[in-house]
Design an enzyme around this catalytic site. Sequence first.
Site, PDB file in Angstrom:
ATOM      1  N   HIS A  12       0.802  -1.229   0.000  1.00 55.29           N
ATOM      2  CA  HIS A  12       0.000   0.000   0.000  1.00 55.29           C
ATOM      3  C   HIS A  12       0.842   1.290   0.000  1.00 55.29           C
ATOM      4  O   HIS A  12       0.456   2.281   0.606  1.00 55.29           O
ATOM      5  CB  HIS A  12      -0.955  -0.005   1.204  1.00 55.29           C
ATOM      6  CG  HIS A  12      -0.249  -0.023   2.529  1.00 55.29           C
ATOM      7  ND1 HIS A  12      -0.713  -0.720   3.615  1.00 55.29           N
ATOM      8  CD2 HIS A  12       0.893   0.564   2.964  1.00 55.29           C
ATOM      9  CE1 HIS A  12       0.108  -0.543   4.644  1.00 55.29           C
ATOM     10  NE2 HIS A  12       1.087   0.243   4.270  1.00 55.29           N
ATOM     11  N   HIS A  59      -0.998   4.734  10.054  1.00 58.55           N
ATOM     12  CA  HIS A  59       0.381   5.245  10.078  1.00 58.55           C
ATOM     13  C   HIS A  59       0.471   6.613  10.738  1.00 58.55           C
ATOM     14  O   HIS A  59       1.260   7.454  10.326  1.00 58.55           O
ATOM     15  CB  HIS A  59       0.929   5.335   8.658  1.00 58.55           C
ATOM     16  CG  HIS A  59       0.994   4.038   7.920  1.00 58.55           C
ATOM     17  ND1 HIS A  59      -0.118   3.366   7.464  1.00 58.55           N
ATOM     18  CD2 HIS A  59       2.050   3.280   7.544  1.00 58.55           C
ATOM     19  CE1 HIS A  59       0.258   2.258   6.839  1.00 58.55           C
ATOM     20  NE2 HIS A  59       1.559   2.183   6.879  1.00 58.55           N
ATOM     21  N   HIS A 193      10.082  -4.256   3.952  1.00 63.64           N
ATOM     22  CA  HIS A 193      10.569  -2.884   3.771  1.00 63.64           C
ATOM     23  C   HIS A 193      10.960  -2.271   5.107  1.00 63.64           C
ATOM     24  O   HIS A 193      10.428  -2.647   6.156  1.00 63.64           O
ATOM     25  CB  HIS A 193       9.590  -1.983   3.021  1.00 63.64           C
ATOM     26  CG  HIS A 193       8.243  -1.720   3.648  1.00 63.64           C
ATOM     27  ND1 HIS A 193       7.331  -2.699   3.959  1.00 63.64           N
ATOM     28  CD2 HIS A 193       7.637  -0.555   3.985  1.00 63.64           C
ATOM     29  CE1 HIS A 193       6.226  -2.153   4.435  1.00 63.64           C
ATOM     30  NE2 HIS A 193       6.385  -0.831   4.483  1.00 63.64           N
ATOM     31  N   GLU A 240       4.112  -5.262   8.668  1.00 63.06           N
ATOM     32  CA  GLU A 240       2.762  -5.164   8.073  1.00 63.06           C
ATOM     33  C   GLU A 240       2.287  -6.512   7.525  1.00 63.06           C
ATOM     34  O   GLU A 240       1.090  -6.706   7.290  1.00 63.06           O
ATOM     35  CB  GLU A 240       2.759  -4.102   6.964  1.00 63.06           C
ATOM     36  CG  GLU A 240       2.947  -2.694   7.506  1.00 63.06           C
ATOM     37  CD  GLU A 240       3.030  -1.630   6.429  1.00 63.06           C
ATOM     38  OE1 GLU A 240       2.865  -0.452   6.761  1.00 63.06           O
ATOM     39  OE2 GLU A 240       3.268  -1.960   5.244  1.00 63.06           O
TER      40      GLU A 240
HETATM   41  C1  DHB Z   1       6.240   3.225   2.032  1.00 62.62           C
HETATM   42  C2  DHB Z   1       5.725   1.968   2.393  1.00 62.62           C
HETATM   43  C3  DHB Z   1       4.682   1.857   3.307  1.00 62.62           C
HETATM   44  O1  DHB Z   1       4.138   0.673   3.714  1.00 62.62           O
HETATM   45  C4  DHB Z   1       4.124   3.000   3.873  1.00 62.62           C
HETATM   46  O2  DHB Z   1       3.084   2.848   4.707  1.00 62.62           O
HETATM   47  C5  DHB Z   1       4.640   4.252   3.551  1.00 62.62           C
HETATM   48  C6  DHB Z   1       5.692   4.363   2.639  1.00 62.62           C
HETATM   49  C7  DHB Z   1       7.319   3.375   1.013  1.00 62.62           C
HETATM   50  O3  DHB Z   1       7.959   2.376   0.634  1.00 62.62           O
HETATM   51  O4  DHB Z   1       7.531   4.488   0.532  1.00 62.62           O
HETATM   52 FE    FE Z   2       2.721   0.957   5.408  1.00 60.43          FE
END
Ligand code: DHB
Ligand code: FE
Length: 286
Positions: A12, A59, A193, A240
Amino acid sequence: MATVVGSVMTSHVPAIGRAIAKGLQQDPYWKPFFDGYPPVRRWLAQAKPDVAVVFYQDHGLNFFLDAMPTFAVGAAAEYVNADEGWGIPTVAPIRGDASLSWHVIEQLVADEFDVTTCQRMKVDHALTLPLALFWPGEGPPPVRVVPIAMNHVQHPLPSPKRAYALGESVGRALATWDADVRVVVVGTGGLSHQLDGQRAGFINKPFDLMCMDALVDEPRKLTKYSALDIVREAGAQGTELMAWIAARAALGGRVSKVHSNYHVPISNTAAGLLALANDAPLSRAA
Ligand code: DHB
Ligand code: FE
């Protein structure tokens, strides 16, 4: 009786919202990502869900570090989206299904989940972008939502085992929902990530692909990891993944893979997509 048609799990990243607003779907950077979605849209068009139960994360839009529920369930007739500071367009309020929300809450509390109930809750990109990817275009998504926010921001985080149990409890609620509705269970976020710190940019493709495989046929395998194991294997924000685990657990038994896509990177994230059809979609009222 409710029919649980299956589940769709997707990343997302906010930049997706900008790409949609600018019409960049065919841009070489974005094409391998957006090309994942048409098969899922076709399946959803056939499956015709009326409701989406969405496991996602907030977030910092609705909840912040000062008051962070581990699990929060929306119980509103609509959910407002607002500017999170990413510079992406906000969307019109998303319709809720408050009756189903309360039924889900009843089951969760009966199963000893002490959830926060939210009769007013803003929803961020983690809820709005998946809907925009599944049902693109100007109009509102054709589903009402039951949003279930899972803390992935402030430690201690819930464990994958707890996320699985949460999903199972929601699955029990859906199995006893005496309404003629078709339900899709959505899990958003991930895959690996990390947005900050020394490992910013960290991605772990072998771990992600292992998880995507496990989610189809042996999802309980993922409950052996602790939350900190997931941080180590998938990055600080890779936790997540817990929303995907909960969504899969809500389906319970056997599923068939409809489609999957994995593309690295989109922004700082390994972008994953997995759609699962429920092999026994008819829920049975207890
Ligand atoms: C990014 C990934 C995320 O899950 C998020 O909530 C905000 C930013 C990103 O990779 O930029
Ligand atoms: Fe996220």
